[in-house]
Design an enzyme around this catalytic site. Structure first.
Site, PDB file in Angstrom:
ATOM      1  N   GLY D 149      -2.370   8.900  -1.304  1.00  0.00           N
ATOM      2  CA  GLY D 149      -2.714   7.747  -0.487  1.00  0.00           C
ATOM      3  C   GLY D 149      -4.186   7.428  -0.667  1.00  0.00           C
ATOM      4  O   GLY D 149      -5.004   8.326  -0.896  1.00  0.00           O
ATOM      5  N   CYS D 150      -4.537   6.156  -0.593  1.00  0.00           N
ATOM      6  CA  CYS D 150      -5.941   5.786  -0.839  1.00  0.00           C
ATOM      7  C   CYS D 150      -6.840   6.280   0.292  1.00  0.00           C
ATOM      8  O   CYS D 150      -7.950   6.765   0.044  1.00  0.00           O
ATOM      9  CB  CYS D 150      -6.089   4.281  -1.046  1.00  0.00           C
ATOM     10  SG  CYS D 150      -5.357   3.261   0.246  1.00  0.00           S
ATOM     11  N   ASN D 151      -6.379   6.190   1.532  1.00  0.00           N
ATOM     12  CA  ASN D 151      -7.161   6.745   2.635  1.00  0.00           C
ATOM     13  C   ASN D 151      -7.216   8.273   2.526  1.00  0.00           C
ATOM     14  O   ASN D 151      -8.254   8.886   2.786  1.00  0.00           O
ATOM     15  CB  ASN D 151      -6.514   6.378   3.978  1.00  0.00           C
ATOM     16  CG  ASN D 151      -6.461   4.889   4.191  1.00  0.00           C
ATOM     17  OD1 ASN D 151      -7.473   4.218   4.115  1.00  0.00           O
ATOM     18  ND2 ASN D 151      -5.267   4.350   4.450  1.00  0.00           N
ATOM     19  N   ALA D 152      -6.077   8.848   2.158  1.00  0.00           N
ATOM     20  CA  ALA D 152      -6.004  10.306   2.037  1.00  0.00           C
ATOM     21  C   ALA D 152      -6.983  10.806   0.969  1.00  0.00           C
ATOM     22  O   ALA D 152      -7.638  11.835   1.137  1.00  0.00           O
ATOM     23  CB  ALA D 152      -4.584  10.734   1.706  1.00  0.00           C
ATOM     24  N   THR D 154      -9.800   9.350   0.027  1.00  0.00           N
ATOM     25  CA  THR D 154     -11.187   9.197   0.492  1.00  0.00           C
ATOM     26  C   THR D 154     -11.566  10.316   1.452  1.00  0.00           C
ATOM     27  O   THR D 154     -12.636  10.930   1.335  1.00  0.00           O
ATOM     28  CB  THR D 154     -11.355   7.821   1.189  1.00  0.00           C
ATOM     29  OG1 THR D 154     -10.677   6.820   0.430  1.00  0.00           O
ATOM     30  CG2 THR D 154     -12.818   7.457   1.317  1.00  0.00           C
TER      31      THR D 154
END
Lengths: 343, 343, 343, 343
Positions: D149-152, D154
């Site tokens: 996941g992109c948030n994950a 970061t």
């Protein structure tokens, strides 16, 4: 009856916002506008969006005859404001100061956060902190009211009833703010250019260095009767108006929501959303309203309180007008009930 | 005295804008709000920025008792509006229609631009074209007023006095419009997503295909007594509100400026700027004002006329309220003098 | 083989864009970077987005040993550039100048548009106009190439083949440009602040006063063998990169499209869209591509030609690199084939 | 040698981003593109910014001959991806999956966060978690890699070395994310419209409900050998690309900075800024770089770690390509060293 108003520092954003609000206020009229470097110009030249109004020409402060003025808004830069108020304005004039100069009651705290000795120590004590919903009675009687920091206002709307009610852990409060760019004023800095600010986001004044912490310290400690220190990190976001304060607290989310709902149940400008809903700065833009939401977390005993307002209106010029209404014996909400602008 | 208002189609942007404006209007109160697919919901759910208002629950149109209503705004989709007005609304009800349905007086022209036969041909003749500044007297007496297209309004403010005054070449008029995205309504289209629309610009409806040309044709030909066909190309620009019409004309720039200044000298909402100055959509946002500027070109005999307004306010819901004021015998400017929001 | 490159004026947007492009160019390496007021700083301090690169420290121009440099980009302010090139740079050094200083071949024209006498008259004659697609052979042999204005480039891509082909009326050409804000550079002006520029649009340099008209005059008159004067009005739009030129011409739309399609059929960077389609600046962002579309109008004998490009890349630094490739005997497209960034 | 690539789901943003990156990759060529609902169309019609590329026509998945493909990117919606991979793709095909389907190794955790049983349980075990910097060796040997996941991603860049190093309190970690809108994909939702998203900010998936928490739980617990639960609140910000993760931790700020600097000292894509500096999403846009900053707080024992990256590049398609490079035996950085786009 119409009260005559002066605005000092009318060439900045908070000055222009005051003019916008007063333009449709039924009981106020603008009698004088100052802007030192732009004295002699018309407001329509400095702010063409106000060109339809019949406004006085911009003058220097010493050109204003204050005997004719019922109330004066000072939208001057920090430090300039205290000097002007101390030296140039009549001692009996009602003043709402939008600068940071009279927010901190303790001269030492002032010096710590602003780096200089205060030029009007006596008035610093006289000034009433301008968070209307919590200082209403004092403001009505005050001669000098100190407008709050816009970030400080947003955080306090989320936290004051919780600290007063003893429903959150005072040692673990984190405020993460998303702040619109007009809060920086009309200042010419590279990072405020459209090319550099739009399309991205970043934090600033990280780690407990933002001056509005002085207000949080003063107010939260006064409420709780002990020293309270919060963490506060502002972030610049590509929006012109608006502050969104995401506040991480430890406590029971339902109790937190109930406490806020109860505290603000009679407030005309503060809307506490149903539990679990979250506000957006889109929904307060251009208005004097504050929206507050509370959500629980999957980790028990934690809650997220989010407050949204328009930094130029409720965070600054709208608050100032709300206070002026009280000081002039008018209805507190007069001229301030316009709905937010969306989209 | 308070007039009771119904708004049909309250879940779209123009409906919400009407509510925003009426919220602080001293002589109107909102008695009914319809939104067929969202009937049963509260406005605060559909438009949280209006949550501070005490508004009626959204209902379907047939749930409204129109006997109680003094004036009805129809903010319905094109084609739906004519059907609703023809079949569901009382024949004596004062109506301001914000759709395109009654703008074109000629049934053939209507069919050409909108592709279908009109469902309320009789009313099409009865309707008054709602460009207030030019149809003021008829509007005051009208039962049914047709709000203009937002692009059509902007272009006409720039051009009508010039065509009427015979000061420009009628065969060489080019309108290049920069249009804010709210003009497209709350429609779910890929090109209206933030990710696709922000940070860039493009033309659409190029080459004489935009439906607002029907209004230009009708009005400009009526004024001049001959067929007038303009070129008109709209461009989508990453701004939410605002239309900037850059109009290229042939004529004497000074005479053009004088003609506009004279035509609008008594208009409360139209500001003609000093010669050589140019307006900006920033300076009309959220207001009912129109700013118009005229500049000459280095090529003799040519001029650039630029008009700016807010498409949701003066281009649509503000115009509608201005017309409603007239139809109800109120002051034309009532509730509409709020200053633009800047920044 | 790697060619050594110097960039003068590396602290501005075009300088940074050159560094971005050269960073992945297989045959060039950056040997020197100048920035007078920021000499001694690292690029990572001035432009943190370049912090991953191993770049030379910023120095003043006189600290650079040009004997080691194969080609120098001058991204200096107008007027400074001609002085630096005349006085400080070796007379044999290959130079691509991105300023306006060497674009106009006629000293009188230069003085008319820029207001001062030229400080390097001899070189003004030597310089080759840097619109690669039309001066390719001269550029390959040139020592000094003058990068074009970004607006001038966009307009010329739309118009040069049409003027050369005699397919449009030369006396009635109107260019309406929508321009991204990075074209104004990193200059600190109120109207470039996010708070003032976002969310709105306005025209500037109206009426034939923009300096890029000097380039249009020079080039279009040279092509057609007679004086050609166009109308050109730029508009500031809230986007960081991109120019959209909407060009109103008189001529046969199909012939116009065919002329452009034919002229650019072999060009690696110019895409002529199918007839009736329109480009968008979104679709060229960050790339060296130009997209051109042609549409007819409902008025016979008129057409709208729209060209889109990225002002910092194809309009400036990308063009400069394309020219440098030619001057160094490299493949013209080397390091320039990156796709646009969308969304 | 050129490897042949297929991209399934090429009509979404991550698909288009893969095409953008591969367009200039020296060792890869695109042999097949699928988009079920847009099969038969050209990429230039779906994404005009890619019109300069010579790409295969969009087809349905079953039209692709995978015997010819060296590696396949699946940029399909969640749940669709697992079905396609289980049923339609050869069992020997190298696959980088960009969906959420193979990120969680535990079937129960998958069901908890995604609400359904997994359709390819066996492969769920086989898949390697695609955070390149931490699973490099496994990825090089893997057949199926699950993009994070992109948030994950970061949050993990900010926290993994700190958890591994035991330098922060594991029970008090708060991630406040500011997320660009392209993370939501090309989905047609009211809140993603420009008119509703620009010019404001709001939180969503508040209180521990965002699915990327499943990845944080899995990874942080695996590193520390105990259950670790973080607080994570994403906020939608009006920017198209970029994630800024502001992470509030308890620990010694200097030690935290040293731990991160050490951990990433050899990483080509991760830049740890000097102590006290903060990153900005502006400075990673369009690139595969991550910028990380650490600041102490005025409250002892607390620190703020901020990480910035581009969600479509390093957070998704760039990461996928980085992994593909490893899986194909290429240099990990190949085709990924382009500098960020600023402004």
């Amino acid at each position: 009856m119409t009260h005559k108003i002066a605005i000092l520092g009318a060439s900045g954003y908070t000055g222009a916002e005051l003019v916008r609000l007063i333009a449709t206020h039924p009981s106020l009229s603008i009698a004088a506008l100052s802007a030192d470097r732009k004295a002699g110009m018309e407001m329509a030249e400095v702010f063409p969006h106000l060109r339809h109004l019949d406004l006085p020409t911009l003058v220097t402060i010493d050109e204003i005859d204050f005997s004719d003025i019922d109330l004066c808004f000072c939208a001057l830069p920090h430090k300039t404001s205290q000097e002007v108020i101390a030296k140039l304005l009549p001692k009996t004039l009602k003043i709402v100061d939008l600068s940071a100069d009279f927010r901190l009651r303790d001269p030492e705290a002032y010096k710590t956060w602003y780096g200089n000795d205060h030029a009007a120590l006596d008035m610093q004590g006289e000034a009433v902190y301008g968070l209307t919903e919590f200082y209403r009675d004092d403001i009505a009687k005050a001669r000098l009211v100190a407008g709050t920091g816009c970030n400080a206002a947003t955080g306090q709307f989320a936290l004051r009833p919780l600290i007063a009610g003893g429903v959150i852990d005072l040692d673990d409060i984190i405020l993460d703010l998303k702040v619109g760019v007009s809060g920086a004023g009309r200042s010419l800095k590279e990072n405020l250019l459209h090319a550099e600010l739009s399309e991205g986001s970043n934090a600033y004044a990280i780690g407990g260095t933002h001056r509005h912490l002085g207000e949080f310290d003063q107010e939260f400690s006064a409420i709780s009767g002990r020293s309270v220190k919060v963490q506060f990190t502002p972030h610049l976001v590509p929006m012109n108006r608006g502050i969104l304060a995401t506040v991480y607290v430890k406590g029971d989310a339902a109790e937190i929501h109930a406490t806020l709902a109860e505290a603000y149940s009679d407030e005309p400008f503060i809307e506490v959303l149903p539990f679990g809903q979250a506000p957006s700065t889109h929904e307060t833009r251009g208005s004097n309203f504050v929206h507050i939401g509370v959500t629980g977390d999957r980790i028990e005993g934690r809650a997220i309180v989010i407050a949204a307002l328009d930094n130029l209106t409720k965070g600054s010029s709208g608050q100032a007008l709300q206070n002026a209404n009280l000081m002039l014996g008018l209805e507190e909400t007069e001229g301030l009930m316009m709905a937010p602008l969306f989209p």
